[in-house]
Write a protein that holds these residues in place. Structure first.
Motif, PDB file in Angstrom:
ATOM      1  N   LEU A 167       0.851  -1.147   0.102  1.00 31.39           N
ATOM      2  CA  LEU A 167      -0.067  -0.067   0.005  1.00 31.39           C
ATOM      3  C   LEU A 167       0.662   1.085  -0.020  1.00 31.39           C
ATOM      4  N   CYS A 168       1.766   1.238   0.658  1.00 33.63           N
ATOM      5  CA  CYS A 168       2.775   2.410   0.852  1.00 33.63           C
ATOM      6  C   CYS A 168       3.913   2.246   0.542  1.00 33.63           C
ATOM      7  N   LYS A 169       4.536   0.904  -0.041  1.00 34.34           N
ATOM      8  CA  LYS A 169       5.766   0.874  -0.675  1.00 34.34           C
ATOM      9  C   LYS A 169       6.978   0.864   0.553  1.00 34.34           C
ATOM     10  N   GLN A 170       6.499   0.846   1.600  1.00 34.77           N
ATOM     11  CA  GLN A 170       7.603   1.143   2.632  1.00 34.77           C
ATOM     12  C   GLN A 170       8.168  -0.406   2.811  1.00 34.77           C
ATOM     13  N   ASP A 171       9.534  -0.493   2.901  1.00 36.13           N
ATOM     14  CA  ASP A 171      10.307  -1.767   3.053  1.00 36.13           C
ATOM     15  C   ASP A 171      10.369  -2.117   4.497  1.00 36.13           C
ATOM     16  N   PHE A 172      10.257  -3.336   4.794  1.00 33.19           N
ATOM     17  CA  PHE A 172      10.517  -4.066   6.182  1.00 33.19           C
ATOM     18  C   PHE A 172      11.307  -5.116   6.236  1.00 33.19           C
ATOM     19  N   PHE A 173      11.976  -5.266   7.072  1.00 35.78           N
ATOM     20  CA  PHE A 173      12.993  -6.610   7.568  1.00 35.78           C
ATOM     21  C   PHE A 173      12.616  -7.293   8.507  1.00 35.78           C
ATOM     22  N   SER A 174      11.684  -7.042   9.206  1.00 32.83           N
ATOM     23  CA  SER A 174      11.119  -7.748  10.401  1.00 32.83           C
ATOM     24  C   SER A 174       9.789  -8.089  10.184  1.00 32.83           C
ATOM     25  N   LEU A 175       9.263  -9.477  10.531  1.00 35.10           N
ATOM     26  CA  LEU A 175       8.049  -9.523  10.404  1.00 35.10           C
ATOM     27  C   LEU A 175       7.103  -8.718  11.313  1.00 35.10           C
ATOM     28  N   VAL A 176       7.652  -8.788  12.547  1.00 36.89           N
ATOM     29  CA  VAL A 176       7.010  -8.050  13.775  1.00 36.89           C
ATOM     30  C   VAL A 176       6.887  -6.647  13.243  1.00 36.89           C
ATOM     31  N   ASP A 177       7.940  -5.997  12.741  1.00 30.87           N
ATOM     32  CA  ASP A 177       7.574  -4.416  12.324  1.00 30.87           C
ATOM     33  C   ASP A 177       6.642  -4.376  11.151  1.00 30.87           C
ATOM     34  N   TYR A 178       6.751  -5.445  10.316  1.00 30.24           N
ATOM     35  CA  TYR A 178       5.678  -5.294   9.164  1.00 30.24           C
ATOM     36  C   TYR A 178       4.144  -5.291   9.599  1.00 30.24           C
ATOM     37  N   MET A 179       3.885  -6.430  10.509  1.00 32.85           N
ATOM     38  CA  MET A 179       2.594  -6.608  11.207  1.00 32.85           C
ATOM     39  C   MET A 179       2.186  -5.409  11.944  1.00 32.85           C
ATOM     40  N   SER A 180       3.101  -4.915  12.921  1.00 32.36           N
ATOM     41  CA  SER A 180       2.847  -3.748  13.490  1.00 32.36           C
ATOM     42  C   SER A 180       2.629  -2.729  12.540  1.00 32.36           C
ATOM     43  N   HIS A 181       3.069  -2.375  11.472  1.00 32.08           N
ATOM     44  CA  HIS A 181       2.909  -1.269  10.715  1.00 32.08           C
ATOM     45  C   HIS A 181       1.448  -1.396  10.181  1.00 32.08           C
ATOM     46  N   ILE A 182       1.207  -2.881   9.736  1.00 32.47           N
ATOM     47  CA  ILE A 182      -0.099  -2.841   9.179  1.00 32.47           C
ATOM     48  C   ILE A 182      -1.131  -2.640  10.151  1.00 32.47           C
ATOM     49  N   LYS A 183      -0.986  -2.983  11.237  1.00 35.30           N
ATOM     50  CA  LYS A 183      -2.054  -2.821  12.358  1.00 35.30           C
ATOM     51  C   LYS A 183      -2.071  -1.388  12.621  1.00 35.30           C
ATOM     52  N   ASN A 184      -1.113  -0.646  12.481  1.00 41.82           N
ATOM     53  CA  ASN A 184      -1.111   0.808  12.803  1.00 41.82           C
ATOM     54  C   ASN A 184      -1.568   1.570  11.997  1.00 41.82           C
ATOM     55  N   ASN A 185      -1.403   1.292  10.762  1.00 42.19           N
ATOM     56  CA  ASN A 185      -1.500   2.211   9.490  1.00 42.19           C
ATOM     57  C   ASN A 185      -2.558   1.696   8.497  1.00 42.19           C
ATOM     58  N   HIS A 186      -2.755   0.291   8.544  1.00 43.63           N
ATOM     59  CA  HIS A 186      -3.562  -0.144   7.529  1.00 43.63           C
ATOM     60  C   HIS A 186      -4.684  -1.169   8.161  1.00 43.63           C
TER      61      HIS A 186
END
Ligand SMILES: [Zn+2]
Length: 51
Positions: A9-28
């Motif tokens: 959705l926002c083309k931001q790169d993540f290198f940790s599953l935790v960070d990625y899931m957290s990002h989705i929860k917080n932003n999407h």
């Protein structure tokens, strides 16, 4: 080996599953999960809604 994922959705790169899931929860958190699994095809079954 490591986790690497680009948010579809926002083309931001993540290198940790935790960070990625957290990002989705917080932003999407209003988006449907299919949006995030469509790219790697992990959950193809979830896209079969033509039955
Ligand atoms: Zn995002």
């Amino acid at each position: 080996m490591g986790f690497a994922k680009t948010c579809p959705l926002c083309k931001q790169d993540f290198f940790s599953l935790v960070d990625y899931m957290s990002h989705i929860k917080n932003n999407h958190n209003k988006e449907r999960p299919e949006v995030f699994v469509r790219e790697n095809g992990e959950l193809k079954w979830s896209l079969r809604d033509d039955g």
